[in-house]
Design an enzyme around this catalytic site. Structure first.
Site, PDB file in Angstrom:
ATOM      1  N   ARG B   7       1.824  15.655  22.873  1.00 29.47           N
ATOM      2  CA  ARG B   7       2.278  14.506  23.246  1.00 29.47           C
ATOM      3  C   ARG B   7       3.265  14.167  24.229  1.00 29.47           C
ATOM      4  O   ARG B   7       3.449  13.113  24.951  1.00 29.47           O
ATOM      5  CB  ARG B   7       3.172  14.020  21.889  1.00 29.47           C
ATOM      6  CG  ARG B   7       2.570  14.129  20.848  1.00 29.47           C
ATOM      7  CD  ARG B   7       1.165  13.377  20.628  1.00 29.47           C
ATOM      8  NE  ARG B   7       0.502  13.336  19.460  1.00 29.47           N
ATOM      9  CZ  ARG B   7      -0.388  14.320  18.939  1.00 29.47           C
ATOM     10  NH1 ARG B   7      -0.861  15.090  19.974  1.00 29.47           N
ATOM     11  NH2 ARG B   7      -0.889  14.081  17.817  1.00 29.47           N
ATOM     12  N   ASP B  55      28.155  31.045  25.047  1.00 33.36           N
ATOM     13  CA  ASP B  55      29.317  30.398  24.291  1.00 33.36           C
ATOM     14  C   ASP B  55      30.218  31.853  23.792  1.00 33.36           C
ATOM     15  O   ASP B  55      29.549  32.798  23.577  1.00 33.36           O
ATOM     16  CB  ASP B  55      28.766  29.817  23.064  1.00 33.36           C
ATOM     17  CG  ASP B  55      29.639  28.934  22.218  1.00 33.36           C
ATOM     18  OD1 ASP B  55      29.576  27.577  22.966  1.00 33.36           O
ATOM     19  OD2 ASP B  55      30.501  29.343  21.875  1.00 33.36           O
ATOM     20  N   ARG B  66      27.899  18.369  13.075  1.00 37.04           N
ATOM     21  CA  ARG B  66      27.356  17.925  14.053  1.00 37.04           C
ATOM     22  C   ARG B  66      26.337  18.757  14.988  1.00 37.04           C
ATOM     23  O   ARG B  66      25.893  18.330  16.021  1.00 37.04           O
ATOM     24  CB  ARG B  66      28.219  17.110  15.208  1.00 37.04           C
ATOM     25  CG  ARG B  66      29.313  18.019  15.707  1.00 37.04           C
ATOM     26  CD  ARG B  66      30.545  17.410  16.104  1.00 37.04           C
ATOM     27  NE  ARG B  66      31.308  18.247  16.816  1.00 37.04           N
ATOM     28  CZ  ARG B  66      32.176  19.355  16.111  1.00 37.04           C
ATOM     29  NH1 ARG B  66      32.078  19.298  15.066  1.00 37.04           N
ATOM     30  NH2 ARG B  66      32.974  20.108  16.808  1.00 37.04           N
ATOM     31  N   CYS B 181      37.357  16.808  20.532  1.00 33.11           N
ATOM     32  CA  CYS B 181      37.024  16.642  19.207  1.00 33.11           C
ATOM     33  C   CYS B 181      37.669  17.154  18.037  1.00 33.11           C
ATOM     34  O   CYS B 181      37.618  16.643  17.051  1.00 33.11           O
ATOM     35  CB  CYS B 181      35.574  17.435  19.289  1.00 33.11           C
ATOM     36  SG  CYS B 181      34.256  16.717  20.519  1.00 33.11           S
TER      37      CYS B 181
END
Lengths: 77, 339, 339, 77
Positions: B7, B55, B66, B181
């Site tokens: 695709r 990280d 999230r 956040c």
């Protein structure tokens, strides 16, 4: 007359999406100082500024009718 | 899996030739939080040759709302995010070489990784690391994509060394906003929106469709239905110390980095950011109280406590994080609260 | 996990009250392809009370490039998408009640589900199903969110019965474009962009922040850096048969639905769409050839063959799908090629 | 004079982002027919139309200077 648009948390701090101010002839840095004073907004010195949707440095001088947007950089990720 | 990219190769600006280019590229993602996990998933599904993700944190319950690679099991096991990300990314696409690094993305680490990286996708949560990425990108001529989000808003900008302005042209300093956040909240759709913009730019860069790369600075608010593009043609500063005629890469210099030190025998880490414009202590006290912290203070400092977190913050941005000797953990808490 | 939604409740337009509303709501997602899997993940992470997801297909290798809940293992096991989605969604958030339905979202099924649904998120790949969703939404007064993408472009529009125009006001007919993800390709960032818009609208509707709901029709191209909003204040048609003064819900009527029948003893399924404007056979022949199909034909029909897929398509949109007796599988192939 | 913008795959079919045509006084339906004829675009009848960024029905009459956008609905998901 000039329209000043607020983005992100500036909009919440000012409590308005935009305000009208007479700032023709002043620099971007001066406009930031005026807005910070008048609307009690902290940390405006690090916000980016667009004049008529184009990035403008702190020394840029505002013309009558210019639309000014104040965009605070965001750090979350 | 012979047709897994069918695709994507059907999309004319990529095609079979573009897919072959994507397959040979190495993408570096700094941060494996909301943006990092999402960007890593899109890049892995798209079939990059190699993906490195860095990280320093482990997966916590409050991430699950999230951060798209992680599950409840990862929280129960307290897995480092980079390790949990690697596990899921390999299950998604075993053809991609995944390198996960558990640690702090310091300028030294970035310099070591820069050698064979084709693109850096910013997914960090603080401007100090972004300014270091910006200098490394200029020094080693690597395109990078700034992205960030808080609450319902976000922004993105693509930086191509030698062509576009850089982050230092725009900001000139490391802004401390105190809005992150962890203090202002964040909703999934704002994260998705930044990921959409960063990964679109990433694909253009990987297939070398330079004409298609976005030149404007995008800025949006998903709750207020705002979307604006700021033109950047006049933003490049010829005197910029990161991308100008005489670059000095200031954010790779030790004196411009946050100093993190364990205070001897005190189970306390001191964090000293480089010359900031100072912290608005009253504003921070309000934000910390809203988060449930017990806050005391005077005009010079505030002290705050919530469960295991206990720290003192000074007006000049310096902080003492109590109850830990772990430098990365202390810095992580600092960045999450102050940006 | 007490604080798993803390970053969402910190966002003032949601807050603790909004989170409590989200927890009591039932979201129906039609389709578990690229949009369906992405929307389902965001909604599950956000903590909806119940999520129902409907899909008739199983996971294939070519899905992995953009459909975010699935892994190589799901392809190897040929799991139905709805089942594979349920497995992953439960690992992400065990507090959400996940109902997966393997089957075709017919008007009958939609009517049965409509009873206790608060919101429908469109994630289907064809306009016939969308028109049925549109009529069901009007009949049962359920908000729904249109979203679609192909190549690098996409669009979204939020439909609130009694307030906004509906999809039938805009389209008046079921368009057959012949441009689908299977013929024009699709890139991950376009999917992410539609998901960002659909889930932002979903959260506003779930917390009942009606003022914040987007009233414009959004339309974008991630490769060309286009983003436009079309105002819809004059789009509502008072004579609309779906949302007007005398609604007849035409797309719930049998004569307006595609007829799918097994042709006796021939291992062939016939698909007969309702009154279309006809198919451009020359254009379709070109698209099918580009996909590797061997195509023969005359001005009245074309016959096409690729691996297990063999079918004949007539100028009026009717098709014979050979080598199968499975109605859902035949309809799936038809929609994937013709939209 | 009117500017006509093409979106999504229409842009590829026409090969231009926009064209200039003199269509004041004509309806949206007539403009679609003219564009379909002149630029050999199939299936234009099902495209949505915006005049000056506002949705317009097929019967709407174009004014001089109006900017017309043709937006084909997309079905993928």
């Amino acid at each position: 007359m000039n329209k000043i648009l607020f983005f992100a948390h500036l909009r919440d701090e000012v409590g308005e999406e935009s305000v009208q101010l007479e700032v023709a002839g002043k620099t971007v840095a001066e406009v930031k100082a005026i807005v910070a004073e008048q609307y009690k907004v902290a940390k405006l010195d690090t916000a980016m500024t667009a004049i008529n949707e184009e990035f403008a440095p702190n020394e840029e001088v505002i013309q009558d009718g210019d639309v000014i947007a104040l965009i605070p950089p965001v750090s979350g990720g | 899996m012979s047709n897994r990219y069918s695709r994507q190769t059907l999309f004319p600006p990529i095609g079979k030739m573009g897919q072959e280019k994507i397959r040979t590229k190495h993408v570096l993602i700094i941060g494996a939080g909301a943006l990092g996990s999402g960007n890593a998933e899109v890049m892995t599904r798209a079939g990059v040759g190699k993906l490195t993700i860095v990280d320093r944190d482990y997966v916590e319950a409050s991430n699950l709302q999230r951060q798209q690679l992680y599950t409840e099991e990862d929280v129960a096991e307290k897995l480092p995010k980079a390790a949990a990300a690697e596990k899921r990314l390999k299950a998604i696409n075993s053809e991609v070489e995944i390198q996960s690094i558990i640690g702090d993305a310091t300028p030294e680490m970035l310099a070591e990784l820069a050698g064979d990286v084709d693109l850096i996708i910013d997914s960090t949560d603080n401007f100090e690391t972004r300014m270091a990425i910006n200098d490394i990108a200029q020094k080693y001529q690597i395109p990078w994509i700034y992205g960030a989000c808080v609450a319902s808003f976000g922004m993105s900008f693509t930086i191509i060394p030698g062509k576009t302005p850089c982050l230092n042209c725009l900001l000139k300093t490391v802004p401390i906003q105190g809005l992150t956040c962890d203090t202002g909240g964040i909703i999934g759709p704002a994260v998705q929106m930044v990921i959409a913009h960063q990964t679109a730019e990433a694909l253009k860069i990987l297939v070398e469709d330079w004409e298609a790369v976005r030149t404007s600075f995008v800025n949006f608010d998903m709750w207020r239905n705002q979307y604006t593009s700021m033109k950047m043609s006049r933003a490049k500063d010829p005197g910029c110390l990161s991308c100008g005629e005489h670059p000095e890469y200031p954010y790779l210099e030790a004196e411009n980095m946050t100093k993190t030190t364990v205070l001897c025998g005190r189970d306390t880490v001191q964090i000293r950011p480089p010359h900031t414009e100072g912290v608005d202590l009253k504003d921070m006290a309000g934000k910390l109280k809203a988060l449930g912290y017990e806050v005391k203070g005077n005009p010079y400092l505030l002290s705050a406590e919530l469960e295991d977190n206990r720290f003192v913050l000074f007006q000049d941005g310096r902080a003492l994080i109590h109850g830990t000797k772990d430098l990365a953990q202390a810095k992580s808490l600092y960045n999450r609260l102050l940006g």
